[in-house]
Design an enzyme around this catalytic site. Structure first.
Site, PDB file in Angstrom:
ATOM      1  N   ASP A  63       7.092   6.272  -2.495  1.00  0.00           N
ATOM      2  CA  ASP A  63       7.170   6.512  -0.966  1.00  0.00           C
ATOM      3  C   ASP A  63       8.463   5.646  -0.798  1.00  0.00           C
ATOM      4  O   ASP A  63       9.114   5.429  -2.060  1.00  0.00           O
ATOM      5  CB  ASP A  63       6.375   5.865   0.221  1.00  0.00           C
ATOM      6  CG  ASP A  63       6.005   4.639  -0.270  1.00  0.00           C
ATOM      7  OD1 ASP A  63       6.788   3.533  -1.133  1.00  0.00           O
ATOM      8  OD2 ASP A  63       5.173   4.446   0.163  1.00  0.00           O
ATOM      9  N   ASN A 132      -4.054  -1.492   7.382  1.00  0.00           N
ATOM     10  CA  ASN A 132      -5.201  -0.959   8.209  1.00  0.00           C
ATOM     11  C   ASN A 132      -5.413   0.766   7.084  1.00  0.00           C
ATOM     12  O   ASN A 132      -6.140   1.661   7.373  1.00  0.00           O
ATOM     13  CB  ASN A 132      -3.809   0.408   9.271  1.00  0.00           C
ATOM     14  CG  ASN A 132      -2.459   0.529   8.662  1.00  0.00           C
ATOM     15  OD1 ASN A 132      -2.684   1.010   6.887  1.00  0.00           O
ATOM     16  ND2 ASN A 132      -1.647   1.106   9.427  1.00  0.00           N
ATOM     17  N   HIS A 134      -4.108   2.176   5.254  1.00  0.00           N
ATOM     18  CA  HIS A 134      -2.944   3.033   3.831  1.00  0.00           C
ATOM     19  C   HIS A 134      -3.063   2.727   2.773  1.00  0.00           C
ATOM     20  O   HIS A 134      -2.557   2.183   2.311  1.00  0.00           O
ATOM     21  CB  HIS A 134      -1.528   2.865   5.071  1.00  0.00           C
ATOM     22  CG  HIS A 134      -0.945   2.258   4.371  1.00  0.00           C
ATOM     23  ND1 HIS A 134       0.478   1.906   5.304  1.00  0.00           N
ATOM     24  CD2 HIS A 134      -0.579   1.158   3.330  1.00  0.00           C
ATOM     25  CE1 HIS A 134       0.843   0.573   5.135  1.00  0.00           C
ATOM     26  NE2 HIS A 134       0.375   0.363   3.737  1.00  0.00           N
ATOM     27  N   GLU A 139      -0.891   6.785   6.921  1.00  0.00           N
ATOM     28  CA  GLU A 139      -1.356   6.108   8.245  1.00  0.00           C
ATOM     29  C   GLU A 139      -2.631   6.516   8.115  1.00  0.00           C
ATOM     30  O   GLU A 139      -2.866   7.670   8.350  1.00  0.00           O
ATOM     31  CB  GLU A 139      -0.279   6.392   9.204  1.00  0.00           C
ATOM     32  CG  GLU A 139       0.808   5.469   8.919  1.00  0.00           C
ATOM     33  CD  GLU A 139       0.799   3.644   8.415  1.00  0.00           C
ATOM     34  OE1 GLU A 139      -0.085   3.298   8.029  1.00  0.00           O
ATOM     35  OE2 GLU A 139       2.388   3.486   8.633  1.00  0.00           O
TER      36      GLU A 139
HETATM   37  C1  F6R Z   1       3.990   1.078  -1.176  1.00  0.00           C
HETATM   38  C2  F6R Z   1       3.069   1.328  -0.464  1.00  0.00           C
HETATM   39  C3  F6R Z   1       2.252   0.859   0.326  1.00  0.00           C
HETATM   40  C4  F6R Z   1       1.254  -0.252  -0.401  1.00  0.00           C
HETATM   41  C5  F6R Z   1       0.979  -1.334   0.812  1.00  0.00           C
HETATM   42  C6  F6R Z   1       0.281  -2.468   0.855  1.00  0.00           C
HETATM   43  O1  F6R Z   1       4.870   1.518  -1.697  1.00  0.00           O
HETATM   44  O2  F6R Z   1       2.902   2.870  -0.712  1.00  0.00           O
HETATM   45  O3  F6R Z   1       1.030   1.778   0.715  1.00  0.00           O
HETATM   46  O4  F6R Z   1       1.155  -0.202  -1.192  1.00  0.00           O
HETATM   47  O5  F6R Z   1       1.223  -1.093   2.026  1.00  0.00           O
HETATM   48  O6  F6R Z   1       1.356  -3.236   0.826  1.00  0.00           O
HETATM   49  P1  F6R Z   1       1.289  -4.599  -0.499  1.00  0.00           P
HETATM   50  O7  F6R Z   1       1.300  -4.265  -1.153  1.00  0.00           O
HETATM   51  O8  F6R Z   1       3.256  -5.071  -0.191  1.00  0.00           O
HETATM   52  O9  F6R Z   1      -0.085  -5.667   1.021  1.00  0.00           O
END
Ligand code: F6R
Length: 243
Positions: A63, A132, A134, A139
């Protein structure tokens, strides 16, 4: 889906690193899909420190924020450059991220999907887990048939990512993300989760019903997923998981 529990964040990262290096030994030109955020930082540190030859590897990030230039320190272009690409010998032409500054986001999403297809698909996709539930920036509520597209970030995700920006107001409201169907097409998926703040989400992901409001549950339908939990992230799932 296999789930494994390891002692801590470092061991989680080491297991991911050893799986990537085993893949690259067999297939130096493998296609990896890569996450950003806090979870993979130690994995990238180990990858950089290993001196592994990444010349032929091809990467696609999951992303990127919409509306942020690659030079913006909060962009995922900048993150990847900082923590991985500037420190390894990957060929610049083999690096792919969605262009957050595209004048035509719909065309950019189609281009990204086409680039993944042209590369022969993703061999190994590495993921983190959002609080959450995701995956990528898919989301809660995202259909499992979703493909690369523009999404609106939930308030919770924006708050969680504000630490990479000066303030919440500076966190972009939209992003381009691989869709859930795009993610599920990867031949192999590794999910990394660490820390006590993810424990409840891990429990919903592993033990709750398959549900669009916990996007990660979509992974349970994939034939080759390994979830690597550190002991804090696994603390709510009991002894069902081998340690
Ligand atoms: C980032 C992504 C997100 C993160 C997720 C966890 O490229 O796609 O799905 O993997 O938000 O983020 P952290 O590792 O910062 O807790």
């Amino acid at each position: 889906m296999k789930v494994t529990r390891v002692h801590n964040h470092e061991a989680m990262s080491a297991q991911a690193f050893s799986m990537v290096s085993a893949l690259l030994e067999k297939r130096p030109e493998a296609v990896l899909a890569l996450p950003t955020g806090s979870t993979p930082l130690e994995f990238y540190r180990q990858l950089v420190g290993s001196g592994l030859d990444l010349r032929r590897v091809r990467t696609f990030n999951l992303d990127e924020y919409l509306g942020l230039p690659g030079e913006h320190p909060g962009s995922y272009h900048a993150y990847m450059e900082r923590y991985l690409f500037s420190q390894v010998n990957i060929a610049p032409d083999n690096i792919h991220l969605p262009n957050g500054m595209t004048p035509d986001p719909v065309a950019e999403c189609l281009r990204y999907e086409e680039a993944i297809r042209a590369a022969g698909g993703v061999d190994m996709l590495i993921l983190g887990l959002g609080h959450n539930g995701h995956i990528g920036f898919n989301e809660p509520g995202t259909p499992w048939s979703s493909r690369t597209r523009v999404v609106r970030l939930s308030p919770r995700t924006r708050r969680a990512n504000a630490r990479f920006f000066g303030s919440l107001a500076q966190v972009p409201r939209e992003a381009i993300t691989m869709g859930i169907a795009t993610i599920l097409e990867a031949r192999q998926i590794i999910m990394l989760v660490s820390g006590p703040d993810k424990a409840e989400t891990v429990d919903r992901f592993l033990n709750g019903p398959l549900a669009v409001d916990v996007p990660a549950t979509a992974l349970r339908s994939h034939p080759d997923v390994l979830v690597i939990l550190d002991s804090a992230a696994a603390s709510r799932v009991g002894n069902a998981i081998p340690s």
